[in-house]
Design an enzyme around this catalytic site. Structure first.
Site, mmCIF file in Angstrom:
data_model
loop_
_atom_site.group_PDB
_atom_site.id
_atom_site.type_symbol
_atom_site.label_atom_id
_atom_site.label_comp_id
_atom_site.label_asym_id
_atom_site.label_seq_id
_atom_site.Cartn_x
_atom_site.Cartn_y
_atom_site.Cartn_z
ATOM 1 C CG ASP A 72 103.468 -40.310 -0.035
ATOM 2 O OD1 ASP A 72 103.585 -40.263 1.206
ATOM 3 O OD2 ASP A 72 102.355 -40.179 -0.612
ATOM 4 C CG ASP B 282 98.395 -37.331 4.154
ATOM 5 O OD1 ASP B 282 97.584 -38.037 4.776
ATOM 6 O OD2 ASP B 282 98.331 -37.099 2.935
ATOM 7 C CG HIS C 297 98.853 -30.721 9.933
ATOM 8 N ND1 HIS C 297 97.538 -30.323 10.011
ATOM 9 C CD2 HIS C 297 99.330 -30.172 8.786
ATOM 10 C CE1 HIS C 297 97.223 -29.599 8.956
ATOM 11 N NE2 HIS C 297 98.288 -29.485 8.202
ATOM 12 C CG ASP D 84 98.452 -23.989 6.449
ATOM 13 O OD1 ASP D 84 99.622 -24.000 6.053
ATOM 14 O OD2 ASP D 84 97.590 -24.841 6.123
ATOM 15 C CG ASP E 118 98.489 -24.057 2.706
ATOM 16 O OD1 ASP E 118 98.814 -25.178 3.151
ATOM 17 O OD2 ASP E 118 98.067 -23.135 3.442
ATOM 18 C CE1 TYR F 87 101.055 -26.927 1.285
ATOM 19 C CE2 TYR F 87 103.300 -27.726 1.055
ATOM 20 C CZ TYR F 87 102.185 -27.508 1.831
ATOM 21 O OH TYR F 87 102.195 -27.847 3.165
HETATM 22 N N1 LIG Z 1 97.001 -33.368 -2.284
HETATM 23 C C1 LIG Z 1 97.925 -34.122 -1.480
HETATM 24 C C2 LIG Z 1 97.304 -34.460 -0.126
HETATM 25 C C3 LIG Z 1 98.114 -33.782 0.956
HETATM 26 N N2 LIG Z 1 97.483 -33.950 2.269
HETATM 27 C C4 LIG Z 1 98.348 -33.496 3.354
HETATM 28 C C5 LIG Z 1 98.401 -31.988 3.387
HETATM 29 C C6 LIG Z 1 99.354 -31.504 4.484
HETATM 30 C C7 LIG Z 1 99.307 -29.985 4.611
HETATM 31 C C8 LIG Z 1 100.447 -29.489 5.487
HETATM 32 C C9 LIG Z 1 100.320 -27.971 5.794
HETATM 33 O O1 LIG Z 1 100.288 -27.216 4.618
HETATM 34 O O2 LIG Z 1 99.129 -27.674 6.502
HETATM 35 C C10 LIG Z 1 101.512 -27.545 6.631
HETATM 36 F F1 LIG Z 1 101.379 -26.268 6.971
HETATM 37 F F2 LIG Z 1 101.594 -28.279 7.720
HETATM 38 F F3 LIG Z 1 102.620 -27.691 5.927
HETATM 39 ZN ZN LIG Z 2 98.576 -26.104 4.891
#
Ligand SMILES: NCCCNCCCCCC(O)(O)C(F)(F)F
Ligand SMILES: [Zn+2]
Length: 664
Positions: A20, A92, A135, A172, A265, A305
């Protein structure tokens, strides 16, 4: 009091079990590299280790529905196919046989952190957790999140400790819509989030993530969104939003507890954020929140990340929580146009709710509110582009500088008959001047008979500043017979030798502050009731408060909206805080000021006070030693003319000082 650190390797024991692309970045190594960096740097040993625990059903039900909890409870027993099937109903996010256990540990860790802070076992702390939380919603998992760790912690703090007002700061790079939904009609929880938005073209692509979502019903004004409509935001942009949006509201809100959705991030190198702020910015963001709520701050990990910038950012955050000196932020050049538009929109959307934003300008002409979502095709193309392609420029950034603690935190130089406040190390002031120094004095003052007082003052100051510059001490307090003369002495005689740039913060009015440099070696910001409209130079900035320094509302507004941005842009090597006799500044405000000024010059602050003001040496010493300043109680509405004057002053100065810019 110490800093709590919560970490349990059990939370590394789940991962993505199928293909994924949207979820592959959320890996166990995120937690491993963060904790290992803290161990390697010796920071974990300086923290108080608090064990994680599982959140109970009733704690999870503070935010989530029974239906959702019961559904998640079944996941440990699911087959791979069932897990995939179960995951499809959410966005996601992925499930794993062990993620329910880890999600309970993540939420439970946040609650352990709240307990440790609220019971006074520690002053502040951080919980390194996964899965993240901001989220997830009442009845749904989303964006790698299962239970909303910080939202549960806020409800828990209110219920168990009767906390009246909770500030949640979400740095964030994604919008924590789960938190926004949870508290949008709740005036007891102020939620602040900045997030990559690109006019709704960035995930989670929600209309309600824009700046005009200010909260609902009685919660109107208690939800602040600052959308980033471009990538590449830098340290200046983040600091501008803190100084001109978050902090004025946070101080007016006067929270009893601060929770941080600490996602990293938003740091340089992150594939999701694509921003350019360096890891040391989190040292300052943390510091700027540490004088709220009497220092009660709980940071809970969200995203992040890029394993390198994540680990560095976590270390920067923990080092500040521990009270270490802050790194100097170099070449801040003011917010970019897009950032100014965003902060101007956020300020104007909230000016009707917060008296500290009352004088905010109208929204920018260019209507940046949500543009039409680009065609799905265009959007598809963009995400189709390989992830690697978009961040191949392979951002590089310097290792954050070492933040060494000087052997002595706070030194004092006092008349022999004045007792030294607890915790301060007294420097012998009566040591006879080395012959070299005397001759320096002689030709410096070019008078045959150098008058005793002046020599004494000079020698005391010289001794202290030498040690500050050598990083043998972090900050200092000097009592002198004549504080104005002493200030002149520092400004005229000491600056060139020992330091390149001195920020002089002069509190209260004085007689003849007629010395102004134009070469930029000294920047004087004077806060008093003196009405000096004329602007002598870019380096002498008089701030007039109609009712003088006793007006704490006006004072804190001037500090947050003018002194802090100026200080960051000027980036001094020494801060000279001069308390003029009879300034009338309130004690808690005085301590807040000393606390906030620690953000500059690696904490090298020299406080100059008159001997007859020695009564406030105790609170000065407390602030210099890093104890959190008391909250500013019941702030009145600032005087309109002061608010107006501050806006005018900012507009006039923003040509010279970019960080003062709040209007595009
Ligand atoms: N390019 C890949 C698309 C990713 N789309 C979803 C991003 C989720 C972010 C999660 C976050 O970083 O906000 C948390 F803090 F919750 F972990
Ligand atoms: Zn994030």
């Amino acid at each position: 009091m110490g800093t709590a650190l919560l970490y349990d390797e059990e939370m590394t024991k789940y991962k993505l079990l199928w293909v994924d692309p949207a979820c592959k970045i959320e890996v166990p190594e995120r937690l491993i590299v963060s904790y290992e960096a803290l161990v390697r740097s010796g920071l974990s040993d300086r923290c108080i280790s608090i064990p994680a625990r599982e959140a109970s059903d009733s704690e999870i039900l503070l935010v989530h529905s029974e239906l959702y909890l019961e559904a998640v409870k079944k996941t440990p027993y699911m087959t791979l196919e069932d897990l995939k099937e179960f995951t499809l109903q959410f966005g996601d996010v992925y499930f794993h046989p062990n993620i329910y256990h880890c999600a309970k540990l993540a939420s439970g860790s946040a609650l352990q952190l709240v307990d440790s802070v609220m019971t006074g076992k520690v002053r502040n702390g951080i919980a390194l957790v996964r899965p993240p939380g901001h989220h997830s919603m009442h009845g749904a998992a989303n964006g790698f999140c299962v239970f909303n760790n910080v939202a549960i912690a806020a409800r828990y703090a209110k219920q168990k400790y009767g906390v009246k007002r909770v500030l949640i700061v979400d740095w964030d790079i994604h919008h924590g819509q789960g938190v926004q939904y949870c508290f949008e009609d709740d005036p007891s929880v102020l939620y602040f989030s900045w997030h990559r938005y690109e006019h709704q073209n960035f995930w989670p692509n929600l209309r309600e993530s824009d700046y005009d979502s200010v909260g609902k019903e009685s919660g109107a004004g208690f939800n602040i969104n600052v959308p980033w409509n471009n990538v590449g935001m830098e340290n200046s942009d983040y600091l501008s939003v803190f100084c001109h949006v978050l902090l004025p509201v946070a101080y007016e809100f006067c929270p009893d507890l601060v929770l941080v959705c600490a996602g990293f991030d938003s740091a340089i190198g992150d594939p999701e954020g694509e921003m350019c702020a360096t890891p040391d910015i989190f040292a300052h963001l943390t510091h700027l929140l540490m004088n709220l709520a009497g220092g009660k701050l709980c940071a809970v990990l969200e995203g992040g990340y890029n394993l390198t910038s994540l680990a560095q950012s976590v270390c920067q955050t923990v080092q500040t929580l521990l009270g270490d000196p802050l790194p100097q932020l170099a070449n801040l050049r003011g917010p970019c146009k897009s950032a100014v538009e965003s902060l101007q929109c956020a300020r104007s959307a909230h000016r009707r709710y917060w008296s500290f934003l009352k004088h905010a300008a109208d929204p920018p002409m260019t209507d940046i509110s949500t543009k039409h979502i680009k065609s799905a095709m265009e959007e598809e193309e963009k995400t189709e582009m390989a992830e690697e392609e978009r961040c191949t420029e392979g951002k590089v950034w310097p290792e954050p500088p070492e933040r060494l603690c000087p052997p002595v935190c706070s030194a004092s130089v006092l008349p022999d008959d004045v007792a030294c406040p607890d915790g301060l190390k007294r420097l012998s002031s009566s040591k006879d001047l080395e012959p070299l120094l005397v001759s320096k004095l002689k030709n410096r003052f070019r008078t045959a008979a150098v008058d005793g007082d002046r020599v004494t003052t000079f020698s005391r100051l010289y001794t202290l500043i030498e040690k500050l510059v050598a990083n043998e001490i972090r900050n200092g307090l000097v009592l002198v017979p004549d504080v104005a003369a002493a200030m002149m002495c520092v400004v005229q005689d000491l600056t060139s030798d020992l330091v390149k740039r001195v920020l002089v913060v002069c509190v209260g009015k004085e007689k003849e502050l007629d010395y102004v440099t134009t070469d930029g070696k000294v920047l004087v910001v004077q806060i008093s009731s003196e009405d000096r409209e004329e602007q002598r130079s870019k380096y002498y900035i008089p701030v007039c408060l109609k009712k003088g320094c006793s007006d704490t509302s006006g004072f804190i507004q001037a500090v947050l909206g003018l002194l802090l941005p100026l200080g960051y842009e000027y980036n001094p090597d020494l801060v000279l805080l001069v308390r003029m006799p009879g300034s009338g500044v309130v004690d808690s405000m005085w301590q807040q000021l000393i606390g906030l000024l620690q953000g500059f010059a690696k904490g090298h602050t020299l406080v100059l006070m008159q001997v007859n003001e020695k009564a406030c040496m105790g609170s000065t010493a407390s602030a210099l030693l890093g104890h959190p300043a008391p909250p500013l109680q019941d702030l009145q509405t600032p005087f309109p003319e002061d608010g107006d004057a501050l806006e005018r002053l900012r507009e006039r100065l923003q040509a010279d000082w970019k960080t003062l810019q709040t209007t595009s």
